[in-house]
Design a protein around this motif. Structure first.
Motif, mmCIF file in Angstrom:
data_model
loop_
_atom_site.group_PDB
_atom_site.id
_atom_site.type_symbol
_atom_site.label_atom_id
_atom_site.label_comp_id
_atom_site.label_asym_id
_atom_site.label_seq_id
_atom_site.Cartn_x
_atom_site.Cartn_y
_atom_site.Cartn_z
ATOM 1 N N ASP A 1 0.832 -1.205 0.000
ATOM 2 C CA ASP A 1 0.000 0.000 0.000
ATOM 3 C C ASP A 1 0.867 1.256 0.000
ATOM 4 N N ARG A 2 0.330 2.317 -0.584
ATOM 5 C CA ARG A 2 0.949 3.651 -0.592
ATOM 6 C C ARG A 2 2.356 3.642 -1.192
ATOM 7 N N VAL A 3 2.524 2.883 -2.257
ATOM 8 C CA VAL A 3 3.817 2.810 -2.939
ATOM 9 C C VAL A 3 3.807 3.793 -4.108
ATOM 10 N N TYR A 4 4.887 4.565 -4.221
ATOM 11 C CA TYR A 4 5.068 5.479 -5.338
ATOM 12 C C TYR A 4 6.045 4.834 -6.318
ATOM 13 N N ILE A 5 5.619 4.708 -7.586
ATOM 14 C CA ILE A 5 6.472 4.116 -8.616
ATOM 15 C C ILE A 5 6.781 5.209 -9.637
ATOM 16 N N ALA B 1 9.699 -2.098 3.484
ATOM 17 C CA ALA B 1 8.710 -1.039 3.704
ATOM 18 C C ALA B 1 9.405 0.263 4.086
ATOM 19 N N SER B 2 8.791 1.380 3.697
ATOM 20 C CA SER B 2 9.240 2.727 4.085
ATOM 21 C C SER B 2 10.676 3.038 3.692
ATOM 22 N N THR B 3 11.081 2.580 2.514
ATOM 23 C CA THR B 3 12.416 2.894 2.008
ATOM 24 C C THR B 3 12.308 3.426 0.588
ATOM 25 N N THR B 4 13.402 4.018 0.114
ATOM 26 C CA THR B 4 13.495 4.489 -1.262
ATOM 27 C C THR B 4 14.591 3.707 -1.956
ATOM 28 N N VAL B 5 14.268 3.181 -3.153
ATOM 29 C CA VAL B 5 15.251 2.468 -3.956
ATOM 30 C C VAL B 5 15.401 3.175 -5.297
ATOM 31 N N LEU B 6 16.590 3.010 -5.888
ATOM 32 C CA LEU B 6 16.887 3.681 -7.153
ATOM 33 C C LEU B 6 18.008 2.936 -7.858
ATOM 34 N N GLY B 7 17.978 2.908 -9.184
ATOM 35 C CA GLY B 7 19.085 2.373 -9.964
ATOM 36 C C GLY B 7 18.746 1.144 -10.765
ATOM 37 N N VAL B 8 19.779 0.649 -11.461
ATOM 38 C CA VAL B 8 19.664 -0.542 -12.299
ATOM 39 C C VAL B 8 20.812 -1.473 -11.934
ATOM 40 N N PRO B 9 20.555 -2.528 -11.192
ATOM 41 C CA PRO B 9 19.307 -2.826 -10.484
ATOM 42 C C PRO B 9 19.127 -1.885 -9.289
ATOM 43 N N ALA B 10 17.893 -1.730 -8.869
ATOM 44 C CA ALA B 10 17.578 -0.799 -7.784
ATOM 45 C C ALA B 10 18.179 -1.263 -6.459
ATOM 46 N N VAL B 11 18.748 -0.290 -5.745
ATOM 47 C CA VAL B 11 19.292 -0.534 -4.406
ATOM 48 C C VAL B 11 18.731 0.540 -3.471
ATOM 49 N N GLN B 12 18.687 0.221 -2.198
ATOM 50 C CA GLN B 12 18.167 1.174 -1.219
ATOM 51 C C GLN B 12 19.111 2.364 -1.112
ATOM 52 N N ILE B 13 18.540 3.576 -1.241
ATOM 53 C CA ILE B 13 19.357 4.789 -1.120
ATOM 54 C C ILE B 13 18.929 5.656 0.057
ATOM 55 N N SER B 14 17.760 5.315 0.660
ATOM 56 C CA SER B 14 17.259 6.171 1.728
ATOM 57 C C SER B 14 16.233 5.414 2.568
ATOM 58 N N ASP B 15 16.049 5.903 3.797
ATOM 59 C CA ASP B 15 14.989 5.386 4.665
ATOM 60 C C ASP B 15 13.743 6.259 4.585
ATOM 61 N N LYS B 16 13.662 7.151 3.605
ATOM 62 C CA LYS B 16 12.480 7.998 3.441
ATOM 63 C C LYS B 16 11.345 7.177 2.840
ATOM 64 N N ASP B 17 10.144 7.423 3.353
ATOM 65 C CA ASP B 17 8.979 6.709 2.841
ATOM 66 C C ASP B 17 8.268 7.541 1.776
ATOM 67 N N SER B 18 7.097 7.081 1.353
ATOM 68 C CA SER B 18 6.369 7.705 0.256
ATOM 69 C C SER B 18 5.474 8.867 0.695
ATOM 70 N N SER B 19 5.508 9.272 1.942
ATOM 71 C CA SER B 19 4.571 10.297 2.427
ATOM 72 C C SER B 19 4.704 11.630 1.696
ATOM 73 N N ASP B 20 5.868 11.939 1.130
ATOM 74 C CA ASP B 20 6.031 13.169 0.349
ATOM 75 C C ASP B 20 5.466 13.047 -1.064
ATOM 76 N N TYR B 21 5.146 11.827 -1.498
ATOM 77 C CA TYR B 21 4.677 11.596 -2.857
ATOM 78 C C TYR B 21 3.204 11.242 -2.954
ATOM 79 N N ILE B 22 2.654 10.670 -1.910
ATOM 80 C CA ILE B 22 1.281 10.166 -1.926
ATOM 81 C C ILE B 22 0.400 11.106 -1.099
ATOM 82 N N LEU B 23 -0.648 11.626 -1.727
ATOM 83 C CA LEU B 23 -1.599 12.470 -0.985
ATOM 84 C C LEU B 23 -2.705 11.622 -0.399
#
Length: 183
Positions: A127-131, A161-183
């Protein structure tokens, strides 16, 4: 249709426009409307032959939406209420994919099958995942609630849960969740 009402409510939170204006102008809502109707028929207890006839017409309607909106949401996929597709086109969801409630899909997102042998499968997205834009999520993986999948990423491993991933392949870059992206 309460799931579609949740979709409309989410669109209203993002745009502050009336439901009628949104229904007339938002391709994501068109695709979600067709998906919700067809999914309801697919999951109903309508007798077999009638269900197949209705789904046959529903499939034609879905293909029409795919051609004009560039969004493929098969009726057998599982998409929770409050889905938001913010931009036109290039969105492909596998027929067996599971997407939780209140998720945002950006343009160019693919949620598909990948892997070999017992690892072959499709994602389960919480739930509440930003892609983010042009992200591919593939294989038998779990994406935890409140995760952020950064733009142009290839997500082929589980995402906590509650992490940010990025890249190819995606790796965790932050412990920030999606609350800034999902209204």
């Amino acid at each position: 249709m309460t799931r579609f009402k949740a979709d409309i409510a989410k669109y209203k939170r993002y745009s502050n426009k009336s439901a009628l204006v949104l229904l007339l102008t938002q391709q994501g809502l068109w695709a979600l409307c067709v998906y919700r109707i067809n999914n309801r028929i697919y999951r109903s207890k309508i007798p077999g032959i009638f269900k197949r006839i209705l789904l046959g017409f529903g499939l034609l309607w879905q293909k029409w939406i795919e051609m004009i909106a560039g969004i493929s949401l098969p009726y057998s996929a599982s998409i929770g209420p409050g889905c938001y597709i913010g931009h036109f086109g290039g969105i492909i969801v596998n027929a067996n994919a599971e997407i939780g409630a209140d998720c945002n899909l950006s343009q160019g997102v693919t949620i598909g099958v990948s892997g070999r042998g017992s690892n072959r499968g499709v994602p389960r997205i919480g739930d509440r995942v930003y892609i983010g834009a042009n992200t591919v999520v593939a294989g038998r993986i779990e994406v935890g609630n409140d995760a952020v999948l950064g733009a142009c990423s290839l997500v082929i491993n589980d995402v906590p849960a509650s992490t940010t991933v990025l890249g190819v392949p995606a790796v965790q870059i932050s412990d920030k969740d999606s609350s800034d992206y999902i209204l």
